[in-house]
Design an enzyme around this catalytic site. Structure first.
Site, mmCIF file in Angstrom:
data_model
loop_
_atom_site.group_PDB
_atom_site.id
_atom_site.type_symbol
_atom_site.label_atom_id
_atom_site.label_comp_id
_atom_site.label_asym_id
_atom_site.label_seq_id
_atom_site.Cartn_x
_atom_site.Cartn_y
_atom_site.Cartn_z
ATOM 1 N N HIS A 65 -13.926 7.487 32.505
ATOM 2 C CA HIS A 65 -13.004 6.789 33.389
ATOM 3 C C HIS A 65 -12.383 5.616 32.638
ATOM 4 C CE1 HIS A 65 -16.268 8.522 35.810
ATOM 5 N NE2 HIS A 65 -15.303 8.882 36.606
ATOM 6 N N HIS A 117 -10.187 14.433 35.810
ATOM 7 C CA HIS A 117 -10.997 15.010 34.729
ATOM 8 C C HIS A 117 -10.668 16.492 34.507
ATOM 9 C CE1 HIS A 117 -13.237 11.345 35.030
ATOM 10 N NE2 HIS A 117 -13.674 11.621 36.237
#
Ligand SMILES: Nc1ncnc2c1ncn2[C@@H]1O[C@H](COP(=O)(O)OP(=O)(O)O)[C@@H](O)[C@H]1O
Ligand SMILES: Nc1ncnc2c1ncn2[C@@H]1O[C@H](COP(=O)(O)OP(=O)(O)O)[C@@H](O)[C@H]1O
Ligand SMILES: [Mg+2]
Ligand SMILES: [Mg+2]
Ligand SMILES: [Mg+2]
Ligand SMILES: [Mg+2]
Lengths: 202, 329, 329, 202
Positions: B215, B56
């Site tokens: 995700h 991320h």
């Protein structure tokens, strides 16, 4: 049970998880984030590397040791959950344990998993295998090992039509239906490994 | 899979090594790779620690530094860190005033941070972020995902920590900011986890995933690719609808890229979202456009609206000096 | 083609509208969209104007602001701007000290800026950037392309302009910085020009384009995808070899993403490049890792090494407040 | 020549460029940056929109007007080059011009393009069409219009085996061989349009 037998148990558990890592990851790609096999493999590879040291200890300490390694190596949701399962098994089993101690220990361990995960059976998670296996174990009786394995696999299959309420799959809502829960599958694989090991012991 | 990597096993370690070397003026690395911490600890200040799965970037390590986090614990790609990481980080940066964990609401993260808190012999409080409106909460007990709004919580609480506020006050502030922040994302392509080697999900040439998670988790629905205006409309309505009565007055608007989306498209989405917000009672008082809370190489973006008040505007504007956000310092 | 857009004809205008709205504290837009300028002009200062085809965001508009550019002229995607744009920009921001054009060395850009200079009734000088070592100069008279190093020239000359240096001094400084700056890029995927609707070039699943330009122009050769270390080695050797005797002492290392590459991979490349630079007489004194000079959605990166001296280090460190680079202000 | 004829010339030029825009872009994708057709189309669409105003002026002013529009609308390398070509044609042609004025005007225009582009024939650019066309024009004689068109197309074809020394294609080195230069193609198309228009005039 001697150290060699305990080492065989570790190898049986780690072996099945590692051998099925791709399958578990595939299941997690369908309804999760695609890392369950990778997570579990990472944890059990460390367990395997420490197998002899772990197996040198009595069974409860060995199980707690496996739990600690899983907590520190697996990550994700399954790390704390399986870690808690093994840690509690280790803490609950008496030093000199026999088959009679298995059910109370698993009962405590499954309760700890529920508490850690704020979850219960029926939510399309590993608990949908662990809970029926615990019930079967508590029932006892003829051909228990084979019945435990059969229950585990049937229970994993039974997660397919479920709608997830816990875990990442819950984000999918209706779209989680039609896929086996990865954690249910890894639980079933581990139950089977323990059963096979038990039968080889006998 | 096409990635600039050496081997899937070393991606995380090498990327972290590069990050800490490139920003040695701001951060220092744990030799065992368990956390990234500020180069210098500020004594007496509550230690802010976040973390989560990697992939991320710049979240979270890119937000370590003055005015924001004290440490970040990177897990494997898309996998929450393990408790030993948070324990080691807390031991490195806590200096008496306690630790505040800022945790994105995923069961894995929550449980691992919980275990760390139980094992730590220091005062620890937790703020959970759960700004993603894509998935309705009502019927699922897991609750909402923490996504791009996490960065806003980290910035505002970080500024307040720098002022010397105590643990309880910071926890309350974090919860307040989180409670006024909503996000929604869309993916045009999947991401590819290095260890998996293939895309997490498959989108057809003409499809998009509306409400995607960071995700690559599926969202509300898979629909035909729409125009930027139509996408902006759906996202704005979802966010405003969920903010309900709170959606009034000054707001921070964050258009966040997922890693594979060029800035040109993010600014275009910003324009589309602003046009859609016109006349809706929300004033865009602060803006951020860029890729801050990503999902590896996924193409797509999220829209975050965080309602501000004079206190939180001032905290947002306060100096920050991290690898990914910097001003006034 | 999967992009967050409304229509190919409006991409540029909408993206610019978003950019100027998001950064209204820093920039102002020409109502006709010919340029982006600083919100406030600094009287008596040489006006720095750059520009070029769009699709390289944040270059150049993202570098307009205090300590860097006074205005930027965005052309159509990958197409140089037209002279009327530079003329309008100069008329808006020039305040008596003359105009310095910073132009990437592409014939289109050079000719359009030349025409603007000829038509302008003000003192104008030009710095051409040509840092791309991928294509050897010897046999081609067009010369080298200006790529990511342009950002370094704009930053350092921008800081010097802020100090009040005159046009000739700034031009000389720009040429000096450019002369010490070298870059080389690699693409893992093509980019897709919105108006074309399909990828500019085709790379097989296992291929990369070594030495690619920032418009997806082919480079040295198309080769099998290699490891990050092998890519770093080829790039570092090309850059060091070309810097020759200059490659000694302090340097700025820029790892620049092309738009579709996640930060995680850029930091990994930074690590690989640094390891390769070890023991080569070059000290990485300043580092930048991020997507600054992009090529729409192309995946890949470039490595830039710019040799520094005490004067240029100080100018690099001087305050800058733009949309894409900000510190000390 | 009246305004209607001049307007037909504008429509002929703009029409051929716009009709072949995709082809030109395709050629530029092979050895450039894939925008030549888009650039030229953008410019000539503006020229077309202003056709009546432009055609209302005498030929030299009209050509200069086209040049100015191209400079301000096309961008890229071709904008200043074609802009310079038309601007110089406009500046060089006398107010009352005939066929005899064509060659000197084109000579000046081609020279201006060379100066602007720091280039010459043989470098795989539009000049590889413009220069031979100029030579043919200077030669004069029987069937000139048809010969001009044939020369233009043959010259564009002849850029295929060339190695680029100017323009973006030069970055390709050897790899520029085997493709027609987009600017050569657009030049040939415009020459043909002028020739067809001329023949229709007669
Ligand atoms: N709250 C929970 N209670 C019980 N089991 C859970 C819970 N959350 C997740 N699980 C189990 O964990 C599995 C996913 O593990 P894994 O993929 O390793 O972690 P993550 O979801 O963090 O990526 C699920 O398939 C499910 O069986
Ligand atoms: N220096 C030059 N001299 C003459 N013609 C040139 C020169 N550079 C480029 N060209 C011509 O311009 C054409 C490319 O135009 P275009 O694609 O519109 O611009 P750009 O190359 O800037 O994208 C080339 O095919 C070539 O014929
Ligand atoms: Mg998972
Ligand atoms: Mg995970
Ligand atoms: Mg171009
Ligand atoms: Mg072109």
């Amino acid at each position: 049970m001697d150290a060699a037998a305990r080492a065989r148990l570790i190898r049986a558990l780690a072996g099945t998880v590692i051998a099925h890592a791709d399958e578990l990851t595939g299941l997690d790609q369908a309804i999760g984030d695609g890392d369950h096999g990778l997570n579990m493999k990472r944890g059990f590879e460390t367990v395997l590397a420490e197998a002899d040291t772990l197996a040198a200890q009595p069974l409860p300490a060995m199980l707690a040791g496996i739990g600690k390694t899983l907590v520190m190596r697996v990550g994700g949701a399954s790390g704390p959950l399986y870690g808690t399962l093994f840690l509690t098994l280790g803490k609950t089993l008496p030093e000199e344990s026999g088959m009679a101690d298995a059910a109370p220990a698993l009962e405590a361990a499954v309760a700890a998993v529920k508490a850690r995960g704020k979850s219960d059976a029926g939510q399309k998670t590993m608990l949908d295998v662990l809970v029926p296996v615990l019930e079967e174990l508590k029932a006892g009786g003829e051909g228990l090992p084979a019945r435990l394995a059969a229950t585990a696999h049937a229970a994993a299959e039974a997660t397919v039509p479920m709608r997830a309420v816990r875990g990442r799959a819950s984000f999918l809502g209706e779209r989680s239906v039609g896929h086996m829960d990865p954690g249910a599958r890894s639980s079933a694989l581990m139950v089977e490994a323990v059963v096979t090991w038990l039968e080889e012991q006998a | 899979m096409k990635k600039l990597i050496n081997s899937v096993d070393t991606v995380l370690a090498e990327s972290l090594a590069g990050f800490t070397a490139a920003h040695a003026d701001i951060v220092a690395a744990d030799p065992e790779g368990r956390f990234v911490r500020r180069a210098a600890v500020t004594p007496g200040k509550v230690a802010l620690i976040s973390g989560g799965g990697s992939g991320h970037e710049p979240l979270h390590a890119g937000f370590v530094g003055r005015g924001m986090l004290d440490a970040a614990c990177p897990g494997q790609v898309f996998t929450s860190p393990t408790p030993d990481q948070m324990i080691a980080a807390a031991e490195a940066v806590e200096s008496g005033a306690g630790v505040l964990f800022i945790v994105k609401n995923y069961e894995g993260d929550v449980m691992n941070f919980d275990m760390a808190r139980e094992m730590l012999d220091r005062p620890v409080a937790t703020v959970l972020t759960n700004d993603d409106v894509a998935v309705e909460t009502s019927s699922y007990s897991t609750g909402r995902r923490g996504v791009a709004g996490t960065m806003i919580v980290e910035k505002i609480v970080g500024a307040a920590a720098e002022e010397g506020r105590d643990l309880a006050a910071l926890q309350a502030l974090g919860e307040r900011v989180n409670g006024r922040t909503r996000s929604m994302g869309v993916a045009l392509t999947s991401c590819t986890v290095p260890a998996a080697g293939k895309p997490t999900f498959a989108l057809g040439e003409g499809e998009m995933e509306m409400g995607v998670g960071i995700h690559g988790e599926p969202g509300r629905r898979r629909v035909p690719l729409a125009s930027a205006d139509a996408i902006a409309a759906e996202m704005v309505e979802a966010v405003l609808g969920d903010l309900a009565d709170q959606a009034s007055g000054d707001a921070l608007l964050l258009i966040n890229g997922f890693g594979g989306t060029p800035l040109m498209e993010l600014y275009l989405m910003y324009d589309a979202v602003r046009r859609r917000l016109n006349g809706r009672g929300v004033t865009v008082a602060r803006s951020v456009v860029g890729s801050y809370v990503t999902s590896l190489d996924m193409a797509g973006c999220s829209v975050t609206l965080s309602m501000l008040d004079p206190e939180t505007v001032a905290l947002w504007d306060a100096p920050v000096h991290t690898a990914a956000l910097r001003w006034g310092a």
